[in-house]
Design a protein around this motif. Structure first.
Motif, PDB file in Angstrom:
ATOM      1  N   ILE A  12       0.830  -1.207   0.000  1.00 15.06           N
ATOM      2  CA  ILE A  12       0.000   0.000   0.000  1.00 15.06           C
ATOM      3  C   ILE A  12       0.864   1.258   0.000  1.00 15.06           C
ATOM      4  CG2 ILE A  12      -1.713   1.298   1.343  1.00 15.06           C
ATOM      5  CD1 ILE A  12      -2.736  -1.417   2.368  1.00 15.06           C
ATOM      6  N   PHE A  13       1.969   1.235   0.735  1.00 12.12           N
ATOM      7  CA  PHE A  13       2.816   2.415   0.898  1.00 12.12           C
ATOM      8  C   PHE A  13       3.247   3.054  -0.426  1.00 12.12           C
ATOM      9  CE2 PHE A  13       7.308   3.924   1.503  1.00 12.12           C
ATOM     10  CZ  PHE A  13       6.981   5.142   2.061  1.00 12.12           C
ATOM     11  N   PRO A  14       3.754   2.296  -1.412  1.00  9.64           N
ATOM     12  CA  PRO A  14       4.132   2.931  -2.685  1.00  9.64           C
ATOM     13  C   PRO A  14       2.941   3.583  -3.389  1.00  9.64           C
ATOM     14  CG  PRO A  14       5.096   0.738  -2.519  1.00  9.64           C
ATOM     15  CD  PRO A  14       4.122   0.873  -1.388  1.00  9.64           C
ATOM     16  N   HIS A  15       1.768   2.960  -3.279  1.00 11.98           N
ATOM     17  CA  HIS A  15       0.575   3.530  -3.912  1.00 11.98           C
ATOM     18  C   HIS A  15       0.244   4.895  -3.287  1.00 11.98           C
ATOM     19  CE1 HIS A  15      -3.420   3.808  -5.643  1.00 11.98           C
ATOM     20  NE2 HIS A  15      -3.911   3.994  -4.424  1.00 11.98           N
ATOM     21  N   VAL A  16       0.288   4.961  -1.956  1.00 12.42           N
ATOM     22  CA  VAL A  16      -0.013   6.218  -1.261  1.00 12.42           C
ATOM     23  C   VAL A  16       0.998   7.289  -1.654  1.00 12.42           C
ATOM     24  CG1 VAL A  16      -0.154   7.319   1.021  1.00 12.42           C
ATOM     25  CG2 VAL A  16      -1.133   5.043   0.664  1.00 12.42           C
ATOM     26  N   ARG A  17       2.267   6.917  -1.698  1.00 12.35           N
ATOM     27  CA  ARG A  17       3.312   7.894  -2.065  1.00 12.35           C
ATOM     28  C   ARG A  17       3.158   8.390  -3.491  1.00 12.35           C
ATOM     29  NH1 ARG A  17       8.216   9.200   0.303  1.00 12.35           N
ATOM     30  NH2 ARG A  17       9.207   9.054  -1.717  1.00 12.35           N
ATOM     31  N   ILE A  18       2.725   7.532  -4.381  1.00 10.46           N
ATOM     32  CA  ILE A  18       2.534   7.951  -5.777  1.00 10.46           C
ATOM     33  C   ILE A  18       1.422   8.992  -5.876  1.00 10.46           C
ATOM     34  CG2 ILE A  18       1.692   7.173  -8.039  1.00 10.46           C
ATOM     35  CD1 ILE A  18       3.281   4.556  -7.513  1.00 10.46           C
ATOM     36  N   VAL A  19       0.309   8.722  -5.205  1.00  9.82           N
ATOM     37  CA  VAL A  19      -0.815   9.667  -5.258  1.00  9.82           C
ATOM     38  C   VAL A  19      -0.430  10.993  -4.600  1.00  9.82           C
ATOM     39  CG1 VAL A  19      -3.205  10.080  -4.574  1.00  9.82           C
ATOM     40  CG2 VAL A  19      -2.511   7.800  -5.309  1.00  9.82           C
ATOM     41  N   MET A  20       0.231  10.935  -3.429  1.00 13.05           N
ATOM     42  CA  MET A  20       0.697  12.161  -2.783  1.00 13.05           C
ATOM     43  C   MET A  20       1.691  12.891  -3.674  1.00 13.05           C
ATOM     44  SD  MET A  20       1.192  10.975   1.190  1.00 13.05           S
ATOM     45  CE  MET A  20       2.718  11.831   1.207  1.00 13.05           C
ATOM     46  N   GLY A  21       2.558  12.131  -4.326  1.00 15.68           N
ATOM     47  CA  GLY A  21       3.570  12.727  -5.194  1.00 15.68           C
ATOM     48  C   GLY A  21       2.960  13.491  -6.352  1.00 15.68           C
ATOM     49  N   MET A  22       1.819  13.006  -6.852  1.00 15.83           N
ATOM     50  CA  MET A  22       1.158  13.715  -7.952  1.00 15.83           C
ATOM     51  C   MET A  22       0.687  15.091  -7.485  1.00 15.83           C
ATOM     52  SD  MET A  22      -0.879  10.571  -9.894  1.00 15.83           S
ATOM     53  CE  MET A  22      -2.366  11.060  -9.124  1.00 15.83           C
ATOM     54  N   VAL A  23       0.107  15.150  -6.284  1.00 14.56           N
ATOM     55  CA  VAL A  23      -0.394  16.429  -5.766  1.00 14.56           C
ATOM     56  C   VAL A  23       0.767  17.365  -5.435  1.00 14.56           C
ATOM     57  CG1 VAL A  23      -1.815  17.534  -3.995  1.00 14.56           C
ATOM     58  CG2 VAL A  23      -2.440  15.265  -4.857  1.00 14.56           C
ATOM     59  N   VAL A  24       1.790  16.829  -4.780  1.00 13.43           N
ATOM     60  CA  VAL A  24       2.973  17.635  -4.447  1.00 13.43           C
ATOM     61  C   VAL A  24       3.650  18.118  -5.733  1.00 13.43           C
ATOM     62  CG1 VAL A  24       5.286  17.559  -3.416  1.00 13.43           C
ATOM     63  CG2 VAL A  24       3.349  16.570  -2.201  1.00 13.43           C
ATOM     64  N   GLY A  25       3.686  17.243  -6.746  1.00 16.66           N
ATOM     65  CA  GLY A  25       4.273  17.616  -8.034  1.00 16.66           C
ATOM     66  C   GLY A  25       3.549  18.787  -8.674  1.00 16.66           C
ATOM     67  N   LEU A  26       2.230  18.845  -8.507  1.00 12.47           N
ATOM     68  CA  LEU A  26       1.467  19.990  -9.033  1.00 12.47           C
ATOM     69  C   LEU A  26       1.885  21.283  -8.346  1.00 12.47           C
ATOM     70  CD1 LEU A  26      -2.118  18.438  -9.285  1.00 12.47           C
ATOM     71  CD2 LEU A  26      -0.630  19.094 -11.183  1.00 12.47           C
ATOM     72  N   GLY A  27       2.145  21.203  -7.027  1.00 17.87           N
ATOM     73  CA  GLY A  27       2.609  22.382  -6.297  1.00 17.87           C
ATOM     74  C   GLY A  27       3.979  22.838  -6.763  1.00 17.87           C
ATOM     75  N   VAL A  28       4.889  21.892  -6.927  1.00 20.46           N
ATOM     76  CA  VAL A  28       6.240  22.227  -7.426  1.00 20.46           C
ATOM     77  C   VAL A  28       6.138  22.833  -8.826  1.00 20.46           C
ATOM     78  CG1 VAL A  28       8.466  21.255  -8.135  1.00 20.46           C
ATOM     79  CG2 VAL A  28       7.404  20.490  -6.001  1.00 20.46           C
ATOM     80  N   THR A  29       5.294  22.238  -9.664  1.00 22.46           N
ATOM     81  CA  THR A  29       5.105  22.755 -11.021  1.00 22.46           C
ATOM     82  C   THR A  29       4.594  24.184 -10.997  1.00 22.46           C
ATOM     83  OG1 THR A  29       4.650  20.533 -11.862  1.00 22.46           O
ATOM     84  CG2 THR A  29       3.882  22.378 -13.200  1.00 22.46           C
ATOM     85  N   ARG A  30       3.638  24.454 -10.102  1.00 23.66           N
ATOM     86  CA  ARG A  30       3.078  25.802  -9.989  1.00 23.66           C
ATOM     87  C   ARG A  30       4.159  26.816  -9.624  1.00 23.66           C
ATOM     88  NH1 ARG A  30      -2.471  27.351 -10.669  1.00 23.66           N
ATOM     89  NH2 ARG A  30      -2.593  29.504 -10.001  1.00 23.66           N
ATOM     90  N   LEU A  31       4.983  26.457  -8.652  1.00 25.08           N
ATOM     91  CA  LEU A  31       6.044  27.370  -8.226  1.00 25.08           C
ATOM     92  C   LEU A  31       7.088  27.576  -9.313  1.00 25.08           C
ATOM     93  CD1 LEU A  31       6.654  26.193  -4.543  1.00 25.08           C
ATOM     94  CD2 LEU A  31       5.360  28.188  -5.315  1.00 25.08           C
ATOM     95  N   LEU A  32       7.534  26.484  -9.921  1.00 26.07           N
ATOM     96  CA  LEU A  32       8.571  26.603 -10.951  1.00 26.07           C
ATOM     97  C   LEU A  32       8.048  27.322 -12.187  1.00 26.07           C
ATOM     98  CD1 LEU A  32      10.353  23.126 -10.701  1.00 26.07           C
ATOM     99  CD2 LEU A  32      11.023  25.318  -9.687  1.00 26.07           C
ATOM    100  N   SER A  33       6.792  27.110 -12.530  1.00 27.43           N
ATOM    101  CA  SER A  33       6.200  27.827 -13.670  1.00 27.43           C
ATOM    102  C   SER A  33       6.142  29.326 -13.384  1.00 27.43           C
ATOM    103  CB  SER A  33       4.791  27.306 -13.961  1.00 27.43           C
ATOM    104  OG  SER A  33       4.835  25.966 -14.374  1.00 27.43           O
ATOM    105  N   GLY A  34       5.797  29.666 -12.135  1.00 21.28           N
ATOM    106  CA  GLY A  34       5.757  31.081 -11.757  1.00 21.28           C
ATOM    107  C   GLY A  34       7.130  31.720 -11.819  1.00 21.28           C
TER     108      GLY A  34
END
Length: 198
Positions: A12-34
């Motif tokens: 289960i742990f890798p699955h949870v990290r993947i889903v969290m990583g997608m949301v965190v990745g959106l935040g990083v993308t937002r900052l880097l795009s800005g």
């Protein structure tokens, strides 16, 4: 007829990290795009050092969040509630990033004007992350929580109080000192307690 086996915590742990990583990745993308937009069009919108410093702080927070969440591997019993909590935590971090770089700056004179007009939302969500961190730390076990000692018990209410003060005041000196102190402390906290995953 073979019996169906339930997934283990390590499945289960890798699955949870993947889903969290997608949301965190959106935040990083937002900052880097800005930041990329600022580099591409430096004269389009007036910059503000406090805003840029919070961008750096949030980028570090997101990278750190992804690093320290490896500690979730120790959780033996996963529930939907724990999963939902972690996704909510990641979503709050994304929303803070979205508040630093809006879709349009047409209604604002620059990043300073935008930052202070949205400081209630920004610092309200930032205060919430400090409270969510307590639950997240407890989720990893009492031994993990105890590892941070009394400093953690002082650090959290102090940062929440500073966020509440930042909502209330638009004093430029206070905001400059707050972000400077937050960045220095954040770097110190990471180097002292999170350099190696335990």
């Amino acid at each position: 007829m073979p019996t169906e086996t339930l997934p283990s915590a390590h499945d289960i742990f890798p699955h949870v990290r993947i889903v969290m990583g997608m949301v965190v990745g959106l935040g990083v993308t937002r900052l880097l795009s800005g930041v990329a937009r600022i580099i591409q069009h430096p004269k389009q919108v007036r910059l503000y050092p406090v805003h840029i410093a919070w961008v750096a702080s949030l980028l570090l927070m997101l990278v750190h969040f992804w690093w320290w969440e490896f500690g979730l591997f120790a959780i033996a019993d996963w529930t939907f509630g724990k999963y939902l909590f972690l996704i909510f935590y990641a979503v709050v971090l994304f929303l803070i990033c979205a508040l630093l770089f809006p879709d349009s700056m047409q209604d604002y004179r620059g990043y300073e004007d935008f930052f202070y007009s949205r400081r209630g939302w920004f610092f309200g969500l930032l205060a919430l992350t400090y409270l969510l961190d307590i639950a997240d730390t407890l989720l990893k076990g009492e031994a993990h929580f105890a590892r941070f000692g009394n400093e953690y018990l002082v650090r959290t209410p102090v940062f929440v109080a500073l966020c509440l003060a930042a909502i209330w005041t638009s004093n430029r000196r206070f905001h400059a000192l707050f972000v400077a102190a937050a960045l220095v402390y954040q770097i110190s906290w990471i180097l002292r307690l999170f350099d190696t995953i335990q």
